[in-house]
Each structure stands twice: as C-alpha cells, then as structure tokens.
Design an enzyme around this catalytic site. Structure first.
Site, short mmCIF file in Angstrom:
data_model
loop_
_atom_site.label_atom_id
_atom_site.label_comp_id
_atom_site.label_asym_id
_atom_site.label_seq_id
_atom_site.Cartn_x
_atom_site.Cartn_y
_atom_site.Cartn_z
N ASP A 15 0.82 -1.22 0.00
CA ASP A 15 0.00 0.00 0.00
C ASP A 15 0.85 1.26 0.00
O ASP A 15 0.68 2.15 -0.85
CB ASP A 15 -0.93 0.02 1.22
CG ASP A 15 -2.07 -0.98 1.10
OD1 ASP A 15 -1.84 -2.08 0.58
OD2 ASP A 15 -3.18 -0.66 1.53
N ARG A 94 0.56 5.18 17.71
CA ARG A 94 0.35 6.18 16.67
C ARG A 94 0.88 7.57 17.02
O ARG A 94 1.54 8.21 16.20
CB ARG A 94 -1.13 6.24 16.28
CG ARG A 94 -1.67 4.97 15.64
CD ARG A 94 -0.69 4.35 14.67
NE ARG A 94 -1.22 3.22 13.94
CZ ARG A 94 -0.51 2.17 13.59
NH1 ARG A 94 0.76 2.09 13.92
NH2 ARG A 94 -1.05 1.18 12.90
N ASP A 123 -6.92 4.79 12.89
CA ASP A 123 -5.55 5.28 12.75
C ASP A 123 -5.46 6.61 12.01
O ASP A 123 -4.61 7.45 12.33
CB ASP A 123 -4.68 4.23 12.05
CG ASP A 123 -4.25 3.13 13.00
OD1 ASP A 123 -4.37 3.33 14.23
OD2 ASP A 123 -3.81 2.07 12.54
N SER A 179 -5.42 -8.62 8.23
CA SER A 179 -4.39 -7.58 8.32
C SER A 179 -3.80 -7.57 9.71
O SER A 179 -4.45 -7.96 10.68
CB SER A 179 -4.98 -6.21 7.97
OG SER A 179 -5.82 -5.75 9.01
#
Length: 412
Positions: A15, A94, A123, A179
């Site tokens: 990605d 994050r 996210d 994922s």
C-alpha cells in the site's frame, strides 16, 4: 514543477509503496519515514525499496526506547484498558510515530504529511490529530480518502497491477487472509476472515505468544520493582537474572509472557468513527505489567485517591483510543495520574504460567497495609464498638428509603 515536499509514513508494504509512487505522479517530492517501534521488519530492505522508487530522502528512526518510556509507561501508570479489555497497543503507538513524522517534516521544510491509513479506521484520526496538534499549519494527504485514489484502487488486485506497471516489487509470499499491526507492545489482527465474528482465530495466527496448551509445564516466577508507578527492575527468580533498562525490561516481559501464552484476547470493540470492529490482540508484557501494577497500586494508594484515579484511567484510555494523546484534556489527565503515582513503589512477586499471571506477594516501604490493624488475632488501635455507630449512620438512608417504599406499597 514540484507541488511541494511530503513526508510519508512508510511501512515498505504494498500500500505505502504504491502511495509513494502515486504521490510522485501527482507532482510531490516524497520523503519516506519508517519508524522502528519493535515490529519484525527488514529495515534495510525497506530503505533500498524506497530509494529505488524515487524517495527524495529516507528516514528510518529507532523509536523503541522512547515508545516504552514516553508512551507505554504512562499507559502502565494509568492501568489503561479500553472497554475493559483492550490494552491500546496500536493506539499508543500512533502518537509516537506521528510525533517523529512532524519533527522530520518541520526539519526538512515539508508542507505536507501523508499516511496509508484507511478511511474507515481509527488510525487516520490518531495520526492526523497528532499532526495538527504538533504542526498546526501542516497539510495532510490521506490517499484512501481521496476519490481519485480509492476509485482507482478498489482492491488488492488494482494495487498489484499498479505495482507491476511501475516496477514496485510485489510480495512473493502469499498474503495472510487478515491484516496485522505489530509493535513492541502488541500484535493486532483484523479484517479478512476475521470480519465474521463467529470465525475463531486460526491456530497459526498468533506470532507473539505460544498456545497456552503448548507452553512450558513449569512457571516463571518474576519480581517486578516499581517506582512512581513504573517498573524500574525485573528479576527472573528462576534464573537469577535482572533487567533495569526500560526497553530491556519490557522486552523480557514480552519474552516471558509470550513463552507462556499470556495476553491473548478476541473482542468486538467500538471504533471512534462509529462502527464496531472485531480485533484479536496479543499483549504479553503489557498484560503482566497491568496485573503487577494494579497490585502494587492498591497496596500503596489511599482508597479514595484510587477511586478517583480509576475514573481518570478510563478517561485516559478513551482519549488515547480516540487519538487525543496531544489534547489539553489528555495532558491534564496524565498529569493527575502521574501525581497519583508518587507513592506507588515496591516489589510484586508473580508467577507466569499457562496463559495466566498469578500474584504471589508484594512489599513496599510506602505500604498502607497495617498487619496489626487488620489482624483477626490482635485488636490493635481499633475499638470494635465504633463499628456499631458506623453501621447505624450508613443505615439511615437505607431505612428511610425502605420506609418510603413501604409507605408507597401500603397506599397502593
């Protein structure tokens, strides 16, 4: 002519590799930034890949130590758990990643930052709230929210075709049907076959922890020493070895917890954006620390202070989950929690065995436990007669409530 410089949070995967080339197509100079927060990654291969795809500069930053000290330790102090079960492994990572992203953007004079987070998840919020908080004038490019991008890449097949067309190396190993997000704190698994909440996790899904059934038949006994609510030393009693550097402490707890299958959960949670999602998490070291910290905190903290602090811990967890680490309210809550930890000091002995953490004992120079006062065999400085008045005072409202209820039922 360049539209400007963008710092892309880059993983080296399909990605973000496609996003790198797509940003260049749009006319941007791209700086890639890859944070090492403890994931199993070939960082040198990721560097070479980014350079071969035309990144203007490549930054690979080892953030493991600051991730532990600046983010995991405050979560430990708070007993941070979202919706009673999730230990926030992705949520606390994050702001750590995004903080360094904007530091690089400012230093390099980049007007833009970008990421590969989807338009349905948490996210994107966590990255961007941190970006805006620490670099207010920054502009954010979120490809998965740009129609020209998501209409062009409707699935993995489109990304693979784009990658082959532009010479982007594609994965040679089959992709797992879910994922994953990995860091020092945990690994999370979602999407794919896990989207059906009745599908159990496949046995080969877990990478950080052993199946408790296959774990050793002998427990590991640990002593964890706390000061100001954070671990300062861990001793493996079985082996007589100790660690006292934060990153090494947490890595050892991950190793021991992983060996014994500690910290697996399978939950449906409420995303901030308004939908429920199913996630599977393994957080071995964090789970051990949660149990140990809860124990030493109760041992050393005043009852009413702890009651208030419990509420602050829940508020902290919600703020962090929702991406507000760098908000004024989260800053305030963190300061209050830090204040509450001044006397949270001492040692907890525990056993790690077959997926569980068992507390064995504790000691502290700041203990509020009075063995003589609580003893059934010693009266100490306590008059049992005082309990009669205490009980009668607490019974006043109960008697009045039930007197009224009796009056009401008689009227009916």
């Amino acid at each position: 002519m360049s539209k400007g410089t963008v710092v892309l949070a880059y993983s080296g995967g399909l990605d973000t590799s496609c996003i790198l080339v797509w940003l260049k197509e749009q006319g941007y100079d791209v700086i890639t930034y890859l944070a090492n927060i403890g994931q199993d990654e070939d960082f040198e291969a990721a560097r070479k890949k980014a350079e071969s795809l035309g990144a203007k500069k490549v930054f690979i930053e080892d953030l493991r130590a600051e991730f532990v000290e600046d983010f995991i330790w405050p979560a430990v102090q708070a007993n941070a758990v979202y919706e009673d079960r999730y230990l926030l492994g992705t949520a606390i990572a994050r702001p750590c990643i995004a903080r360094r992203q904007v530091e690089i953007a400012r230093r390099e004079g980049a007007q833009f930052v970008s990421h590969g987070a989807t338009g349905k998840g948490n996210d994107q919020i966590r990255f961007e709230l941190t970006n805006y908080a620490l670099y207010p004038e920054v502009k954010i490019i979120a490809p998965w929210r740009i129609p020209e991008f998501y209409n062009r890449f409707r699935g993995r097949t489109d990304l693979m075709e784009y990658a082959e067309k532009h010479g982007i190396p594609v994965p040679v190993t089959p992709r797992a049907p879910w994922s994953m997000d990995a860091n020092l704190m945990h690994i999370s698994y979602e999407s794919g076959i896990l989207e059906n909440p009745m599908n159990p996790a496949p046995h080969d899904l877990y990478l950080m922890t052993k199946n408790p059934q296959d774990s050793p038949n002998t427990p590991d006994v640990l002593e964890i020493q706390f000061r100001n609510g954070v671990p300062v030393k861990v001793t493996n009693v079985n082996e007589g070895t100790s660690k006292d550097i934060p990153l090494e402490i947490f890595s050892l707890l991950n190793e021991i917890g992983g060996k014994h299958g500690v910290g697996r959960i399978d939950i449906v949670e409420n995303r901030f954006i308004g939908m429920k999602s199913r996630g599977i998490y393994e957080t071995p070291g964090g789970t051990i620390l949660l149990q140990a910290h809860l124990d030493i905190e109760t041992f050393t903290m005043d009852k009413e202070v702890r009651r208030i602090k419990q509420g602050l811990g829940i508020k902290f967890s919600e703020l962090v989950y929702n991406g507000f680490w760098y908000s004024p309210e989260c800053d305030f809550v963190r300061h209050c929690i830090t204040k509450s930890q001044e006397n949270v000091e001492g040692k907890v002995r525990l056993s790690v065995f077959k997926g569980q953490v068992y507390i064995l004992g504790r000691e502290s120079p700041k203990s509020l436990y009075n063995e003589e006062l609580v003893s059934m065999d010693v009266q100490g400085d306590y008059d049992p007669c005082d309990a009669s008045g205490f009980i009668r005072i607490n019974a006043v409202r109960l008697r009045e409530h039930h007197r009224l209820q009796g009056f009401s039922s008689t009227k009916k």
